[in-house]
Design a protein around this motif. Sequence first.
Motif, mmCIF file in Angstrom:
data_model
loop_
_atom_site.group_PDB
_atom_site.id
_atom_site.type_symbol
_atom_site.label_atom_id
_atom_site.label_comp_id
_atom_site.label_asym_id
_atom_site.label_seq_id
_atom_site.Cartn_x
_atom_site.Cartn_y
_atom_site.Cartn_z
ATOM 1 N N ASN A 180 -2.793 -1.233 10.279
ATOM 2 C CA ASN A 180 -3.648 -0.510 9.332
ATOM 3 C C ASN A 180 -4.122 -1.576 8.352
ATOM 4 O O ASN A 180 -3.559 -1.731 7.280
ATOM 5 C CB ASN A 180 -2.846 0.585 8.625
ATOM 6 C CG ASN A 180 -3.636 1.237 7.514
ATOM 7 O OD1 ASN A 180 -4.867 1.175 7.502
ATOM 8 N ND2 ASN A 180 -2.941 1.850 6.567
ATOM 9 N N PRO A 181 -5.116 -2.369 8.744
ATOM 10 C CA PRO A 181 -5.492 -3.519 7.911
ATOM 11 C C PRO A 181 -6.335 -3.065 6.719
ATOM 12 O O PRO A 181 -6.777 -1.921 6.681
ATOM 13 C CB PRO A 181 -6.345 -4.353 8.875
ATOM 14 C CG PRO A 181 -7.007 -3.335 9.742
ATOM 15 C CD PRO A 181 -6.013 -2.208 9.893
ATOM 16 N N PRO A 182 -6.550 -3.947 5.749
ATOM 17 C CA PRO A 182 -7.513 -3.594 4.694
ATOM 18 C C PRO A 182 -8.876 -3.371 5.344
ATOM 19 O O PRO A 182 -9.255 -4.131 6.238
ATOM 20 C CB PRO A 182 -7.525 -4.834 3.790
ATOM 21 C CG PRO A 182 -6.847 -5.921 4.551
ATOM 22 C CD PRO A 182 -5.980 -5.286 5.579
ATOM 23 N N ASP B 82 3.561 -5.102 14.168
ATOM 24 C CA ASP B 82 2.818 -4.386 13.113
ATOM 25 C C ASP B 82 2.199 -5.435 12.183
ATOM 26 O O ASP B 82 2.921 -6.151 11.480
ATOM 27 C CB ASP B 82 3.783 -3.456 12.358
ATOM 28 C CG ASP B 82 3.090 -2.669 11.243
ATOM 29 O OD1 ASP B 82 1.853 -2.693 11.156
ATOM 30 O OD2 ASP B 82 3.826 -2.022 10.460
ATOM 31 N N LEU C 6 0.857 -1.181 0.000
ATOM 32 C CA LEU C 6 0.000 0.000 0.000
ATOM 33 C C LEU C 6 0.903 1.243 0.000
ATOM 34 O O LEU C 6 1.961 1.236 0.606
ATOM 35 C CB LEU C 6 -0.854 -0.009 1.277
ATOM 36 C CG LEU C 6 -1.928 1.060 1.369
ATOM 37 C CD1 LEU C 6 -3.162 0.618 0.574
ATOM 38 C CD2 LEU C 6 -2.343 1.310 2.820
ATOM 39 N N PRO D 227 1.831 4.493 1.608
ATOM 40 C CA PRO D 227 1.522 5.086 2.913
ATOM 41 C C PRO D 227 0.707 6.377 2.751
ATOM 42 O O PRO D 227 0.939 7.147 1.816
ATOM 43 C CB PRO D 227 2.895 5.400 3.509
ATOM 44 C CG PRO D 227 3.842 4.490 2.813
ATOM 45 C CD PRO D 227 3.282 4.299 1.424
ATOM 46 N N SER E 257 -2.529 7.806 8.243
ATOM 47 C CA SER E 257 -2.003 6.769 9.138
ATOM 48 C C SER E 257 -1.013 7.324 10.153
ATOM 49 O O SER E 257 -0.681 6.650 11.125
ATOM 50 C CB SER E 257 -1.342 5.651 8.333
ATOM 51 O OG SER E 257 -2.255 5.145 7.383
ATOM 52 N N ALA F 187 -4.476 -5.175 0.026
ATOM 53 C CA ALA F 187 -4.192 -4.202 1.094
ATOM 54 C C ALA F 187 -5.383 -3.292 1.355
ATOM 55 O O ALA F 187 -5.384 -2.512 2.302
ATOM 56 C CB ALA F 187 -2.974 -3.367 0.718
ATOM 57 N N GLY G 226 0.303 -6.568 8.983
ATOM 58 C CA GLY G 226 0.062 -6.055 7.629
ATOM 59 C C GLY G 226 0.961 -4.850 7.418
ATOM 60 O O GLY G 226 0.516 -3.741 7.186
ATOM 61 N N THR G 227 2.262 -5.086 7.509
ATOM 62 C CA THR G 227 3.223 -3.969 7.601
ATOM 63 C C THR G 227 3.421 -3.234 6.278
ATOM 64 O O THR G 227 3.796 -2.059 6.272
ATOM 65 C CB THR G 227 4.559 -4.504 8.185
ATOM 66 O OG1 THR G 227 5.339 -3.431 8.665
ATOM 67 C CG2 THR G 227 5.359 -5.308 7.150
ATOM 68 N N GLY G 228 3.189 -3.891 5.136
ATOM 69 C CA GLY G 228 3.324 -3.212 3.832
ATOM 70 C C GLY G 228 4.738 -2.687 3.635
ATOM 71 O O GLY G 228 5.714 -3.434 3.695
ATOM 72 N N CYS H 176 5.893 1.241 7.132
ATOM 73 C CA CYS H 176 5.904 2.646 7.568
ATOM 74 C C CYS H 176 5.522 2.840 9.035
ATOM 75 O O CYS H 176 6.155 3.639 9.734
ATOM 76 C CB CYS H 176 5.047 3.508 6.645
ATOM 77 S SG CYS H 176 3.320 3.059 6.602
ATOM 78 N N LEU H 177 4.514 2.102 9.530
ATOM 79 C CA LEU H 177 4.084 2.328 10.920
ATOM 80 C C LEU H 177 5.174 1.890 11.894
ATOM 81 O O LEU H 177 5.561 2.633 12.800
ATOM 82 C CB LEU H 177 2.787 1.561 11.219
ATOM 83 C CG LEU H 177 1.542 2.016 10.465
ATOM 84 C CD1 LEU H 177 0.371 1.072 10.759
ATOM 85 C CD2 LEU H 177 1.163 3.448 10.831
#
Length: 280
Positions: free
Chosen positions: A188-190, A120, A94, A96, A100, A211, A122-124, A127-128
């Motif tokens: 930050n899930p889908p 975290d 995703l 960012p 978020s 995502a 679903g870290t993608g 970024c978080l």
Amino acid sequence: MSGETVAVAIKRLSDAFARVGIDNARLDARILVGRALGVSAGETALHADRVLDDGSAQRLTSWADRRLAREPIGRILGEREFWGLTFELLPDTLEPRPDSEALVAAVLEANKNRAPRILDLGTGTGCLLIALLKEIPEARGLGIDQAPGAVACAARNAARAGVEARAEFIRSDWFEHVARTFDVVVSNPPYLSTADMATLAPEVSFDPAAALIAGEDGCDAYRAILSRLRPFVRGGTVIALEIGANQCEAVSSIASSHRFKIAAIKRDLAGHSRCLLLMP
Ligand code: GLN
């Protein structure tokens, strides 16, 4: 077009972008022209009369065509800013979003642990987790994602931010390969429903569907996470979930049904309820 000055190219592209309904058309034009020259959007003003050489003009034409097809600037450039850091993107991560950042701020406010272990989900791009590791120098963290490309991308982003020694990224379907408790859990899930997809800006279609979409009501990922989270938290764990527009009640009720307490609801800078803080 080669032979054009920077000022003329910016004007031509911003008009073209505005004609197809792109918001911030002029800013996008300045970013792309700046990138073609190797300077920031802000610096383009200093080069207004410079003539674009053939190479820059060619790069610019191909990027402008992609932007006109509604591909977001971050995807075209392959990177995006978040929390003052630069994150590489891949097709399976995703992009960012500034919204978020509300999660990062909420966790920094709620966490009282000097050296927390952070998970975290679903870290993608990572970024978080990476933003939190940057802010909390003694924190360590695990980012999981089901997309193998995301795991590699997040690891590179951690190295770029200088936090790689404290970050681990693994491929895991939610808690499949998670084996310990954590002091902070972020996700930050889908969270879009299949019906939401039809109403979104064309730019969103460039994010990976996995995502974004979480079943008919957009809540499948919250159910998957909250129904399995209990063994991975302890008494004081801070849990921060990003939520979509109008999902506050639905997600609060899923959380309550799994005996999590609502500690706070935090808004993003646009004023939308964006982050649900839960307690075990
Ligand atoms: N955690 C990542 C982000 O916030 C990815 C989230 C996702 O893929 N849904 O950008």
